[in-house]
Design an enzyme around this catalytic site. Structure first.
Site, mmCIF file in Angstrom:
data_model
loop_
_atom_site.group_PDB
_atom_site.id
_atom_site.type_symbol
_atom_site.label_atom_id
_atom_site.label_comp_id
_atom_site.label_asym_id
_atom_site.label_seq_id
_atom_site.Cartn_x
_atom_site.Cartn_y
_atom_site.Cartn_z
ATOM 1 N N HIS A 136 9.569 78.660 37.716
ATOM 2 C CA HIS A 136 9.543 78.949 36.270
ATOM 3 C C HIS A 136 10.437 80.139 35.902
ATOM 4 C CE1 HIS A 136 6.545 75.975 35.545
ATOM 5 N NE2 HIS A 136 5.606 76.579 36.257
ATOM 6 N N ASP A 173 6.442 69.737 41.929
ATOM 7 C CA ASP A 173 5.336 70.482 41.314
ATOM 8 C C ASP A 173 4.882 69.734 40.047
ATOM 9 O OD1 ASP A 173 4.290 73.615 41.423
ATOM 10 O OD2 ASP A 173 4.319 72.812 39.365
ATOM 11 N N HIS A 175 4.279 70.985 37.263
ATOM 12 C CA HIS A 175 4.915 71.592 36.090
ATOM 13 C C HIS A 175 6.436 71.425 36.147
ATOM 14 C CE1 HIS A 175 1.154 73.973 36.786
ATOM 15 N NE2 HIS A 175 1.032 73.793 35.490
ATOM 16 N N ASP A 254 0.323 71.065 43.051
ATOM 17 C CA ASP A 254 -0.681 71.068 41.992
ATOM 18 C C ASP A 254 -0.766 69.743 41.230
ATOM 19 O OD1 ASP A 254 1.843 71.669 41.080
ATOM 20 O OD2 ASP A 254 1.281 73.515 40.038
HETATM 21 ZN ZN LIG Z 1 2.941 74.174 39.117
#
Ligand SMILES: [Zn+2]
Length: 317
Positions: A136, A173, A175, A254
């Site tokens: 991120h 991931d 995200h 995740d």
């Molecule tokens: Zn994540």
């Protein structure tokens, strides 16, 4: 030559963001425990992560961001001495303690050292068990539990310092890897393939992306079989056409069914399958060269089992 490396450093345990925060040092304990009791750890070449040189971090980040994070850590140490709080907040989810600077240098240093070792032929591939995670973190911004974008730094390092012409990044991931996209969007030496739950944090990646980004937004409750089909149709042809000389993995776990951070339905076998498909591409085009680095994964048991499954494939166990 066919060895799999395992890069980590005790400094990565010392960074923490407060009691009850899901991105916690116990994540690394869970992984270490699992590798120990299964014997998988015995098959790996274990290396201490060095601190990344600032000049290498600045391949992916503005000097101002690097200086700001260092400054916040130094300031925090002074404030604590004067009786102040133990954490400095960067965003509602992300804070640093006095050890964050060193942990972030070790995390980036791990992927850089793994890249050196793999390109030197000392090992075929490597996994970096590090925190803070990275995907991120944007060129100018730390956010979402991330400070420096470890995988983007390693990709740039392979291109700039080792002279590779094409590298691929795989991000599984749950995200979207907004930071990696922010840093590498439009750089045609890089092909990034990913899937991510959408709509979901960080609410990016679903429109207007550059042609070197293969973004697959998927709805909540998507299961592993559907993800596999998407990968087969959308990732693999692009990777085969691109012929990367090396592959980097933003390995977040995740999207696991048991991980409440996201709402996707992957299980260990899906991570093994994805890893095998990446490995197949690496064998054909990249001399097997893969460097994988830990991103998310917050259910400790599911994280540990998934990392084991991932590493078993990397190491042919
Ligand atoms: Zn994540």
């Amino acid at each position: 030559m066919n060895a799999t490396g395992y890069f980590t450093h005790r400094d990565c345990w010392k960074h923490e963001m407060g009691a009850g925060h899901p991105e916690c040092p116990e994540r690394l304990d869970a992984i270490e425990d699992r590798l120990l009791i299964t014997g998988v750890g015995d098959a790996l070449v274990r290396r201490e992560a060095p601190q990344a040189p600032l000049g290498d971090i600045e391949l992916a980040h503005d000097r101002m961001l690097v200086a700001a994070i260092r400054g916040l850590c130094d300031q925090l140490a002074d404030d604590i001495t004067a009786g102040g709080p133990a954490y400095a907040q960067i965003d509602p989810d992300t804070s640093l303690n006095v050890h964050t600077w060193n942990a972030a240098l070790r995390a980036a240093g791990a992927v850089i050292a793994a890249t050196d070792s793999v390109l030197a032929g000392e090992m075929e591939n490597a996994f970096c068990a590090v925190r803070p995670p990275g995907h991120h973190a944007e060129r100018n911004k730390a956010m979402g539990f991330c400070f420096f974008n470890n995988i983007a730094i390693a990709a740039k390092y392979a291109l700039e310092r080792h002279g590779l012409k094409r590298v691929a990044i795989v991000d599984f991931d749950v995200h979207h890897g907004n930071g990696t996209e922010n840093i590498l969007s439009g750089d045609d030496r890089v092909l990034m393939v990913s899937f991510f739950q959408h709509p979901f944090f960080p609410y990016s990646g679903f429109e207007g992306h550059a042609s070197n980004m293969v973004n697959l937004p998927v709805p909540a409750y998507t299961k592993g079989m559907d993800v596999r089909e998407l990968i087969e149709m959308m990732w693999i042809p692009r990777l085969e056409e691109f012929k990367p000389e090396m592959i980097f993995i933003s390995a977040g776990f995740d999207a696991h069914r048991e991980d409440d951070m996201g709402q996707m339905g992957l299980v260990e076998q899906d991570y093994a399958w994805i890893t095998q498909r990446i490995k197949d591409v690496a064998k054909r085009h990249s001399k097997g060269r893969i460097v994988s680095s830990l991103e998310g994964g917050y259910n400790l048991s599911a994280l540990a089992r998934s990392v084991e499954a991932h590493i078993r494939v990397l190491a042919d166990l």
